[in-house]
Design a protein around this motif. Sequence first.
Motif, PDB file in Angstrom:
ATOM      1  N   LEU A 174      -2.428  -4.269  -4.586  1.00 43.52           N
ATOM      2  CA  LEU A 174      -3.097  -5.246  -3.720  1.00 43.52           C
ATOM      3  C   LEU A 174      -3.189  -6.614  -4.387  1.00 43.52           C
ATOM      4  O   LEU A 174      -3.121  -7.639  -3.713  1.00 43.52           O
ATOM      5  CB  LEU A 174      -4.486  -4.742  -3.313  1.00 43.52           C
ATOM      6  CG  LEU A 174      -4.471  -3.476  -2.461  1.00 43.52           C
ATOM      7  CD1 LEU A 174      -5.883  -2.977  -2.208  1.00 43.52           C
ATOM      8  CD2 LEU A 174      -3.736  -3.716  -1.150  1.00 43.52           C
ATOM      9  N   LEU A 230      -6.846   4.497 -10.709  1.00 41.83           N
ATOM     10  CA  LEU A 230      -7.323   3.155 -10.354  1.00 41.83           C
ATOM     11  C   LEU A 230      -6.259   2.073 -10.480  1.00 41.83           C
ATOM     12  O   LEU A 230      -6.257   1.116  -9.709  1.00 41.83           O
ATOM     13  CB  LEU A 230      -8.527   2.786 -11.224  1.00 41.83           C
ATOM     14  CG  LEU A 230      -9.812   3.549 -10.967  1.00 41.83           C
ATOM     15  CD1 LEU A 230     -10.892   3.130 -11.948  1.00 41.83           C
ATOM     16  CD2 LEU A 230     -10.276   3.338  -9.531  1.00 41.83           C
ATOM     17  N   VAL A 266       0.836  -1.205   0.000  1.00 43.62           N
ATOM     18  CA  VAL A 266       0.000   0.000   0.000  1.00 43.62           C
ATOM     19  C   VAL A 266       0.871   1.257   0.000  1.00 43.62           C
ATOM     20  O   VAL A 266       0.581   2.227  -0.722  1.00 43.62           O
ATOM     21  CB  VAL A 266      -0.973  -0.009   1.205  1.00 43.62           C
ATOM     22  CG1 VAL A 266      -1.643   1.341   1.390  1.00 43.62           C
ATOM     23  CG2 VAL A 266      -2.017  -1.111   1.030  1.00 43.62           C
ATOM     24  N   TRP A 271      -3.297   1.841  -9.648  1.00 42.82           N
ATOM     25  CA  TRP A 271      -2.408   1.603  -8.505  1.00 42.82           C
ATOM     26  C   TRP A 271      -3.019   0.714  -7.434  1.00 42.82           C
ATOM     27  O   TRP A 271      -2.327   0.251  -6.534  1.00 42.82           O
ATOM     28  CB  TRP A 271      -1.887   2.928  -7.936  1.00 42.82           C
ATOM     29  CG  TRP A 271      -0.971   3.537  -8.947  1.00 42.82           C
ATOM     30  CD1 TRP A 271      -1.209   4.631  -9.721  1.00 42.82           C
ATOM     31  CD2 TRP A 271       0.299   3.019  -9.355  1.00 42.82           C
ATOM     32  NE1 TRP A 271      -0.146   4.824 -10.589  1.00 42.82           N
ATOM     33  CE2 TRP A 271       0.789   3.849 -10.378  1.00 42.82           C
ATOM     34  CE3 TRP A 271       1.074   1.934  -8.955  1.00 42.82           C
ATOM     35  CZ2 TRP A 271       2.009   3.636 -11.001  1.00 42.82           C
ATOM     36  CZ3 TRP A 271       2.287   1.717  -9.578  1.00 42.82           C
ATOM     37  CH2 TRP A 271       2.743   2.559 -10.583  1.00 42.82           C
ATOM     38  N   THR A 272      -4.321   0.420  -7.543  1.00 39.38           N
ATOM     39  CA  THR A 272      -4.908  -0.561  -6.626  1.00 39.38           C
ATOM     40  C   THR A 272      -4.392  -1.969  -6.938  1.00 39.38           C
ATOM     41  O   THR A 272      -4.553  -2.878  -6.126  1.00 39.38           O
ATOM     42  CB  THR A 272      -6.447  -0.540  -6.692  1.00 39.38           C
ATOM     43  OG1 THR A 272      -6.873  -0.866  -8.015  1.00 39.38           O
ATOM     44  CG2 THR A 272      -6.991   0.831  -6.291  1.00 39.38           C
TER      45      THR A 272
END
Length: 132
Positions: A122, A116, A87, A118-119
């Motif tokens: 996860l 978006l 994160v 860069w999510t």
Amino acid sequence: MLRVILGVVGGIIAGSLCIWGVETLNHILHPYPAGMEANDMEAFKSYIENLPFLGKFMVIVGYAVGALVSGFISTKIAKNGKPTAAVICGLIFLSFTIYNMMVLPTPIWFWILGILVWTLVLAGYRLASSKK
């Protein structure tokens, strides 16, 4: 804590190398105009503005690869089972992405995907955390 810091550093380095690789390929496919100076910001803005869709989309692809790899590597190095390092990497890269989008002429779809994407750190975290 030290492993998380090392994980973030490793993730940033690995992600940056991925982005650099995809953007290098993009510059081969869409070279700079002849005679363009590397430090001429107005010429670079014009280049970005006139870049075809695929040239702009390749930047997003580079961000996606960088996000996955960054999340994966940072998690493997941190070895704490938490998404903290991934994160942090995503937030650092997101900050640079937003800065670039503010400085350079980018369309709205690029803003949406540029944030978006860069999510995906996860997803890299999940891949690194899976037992398989």
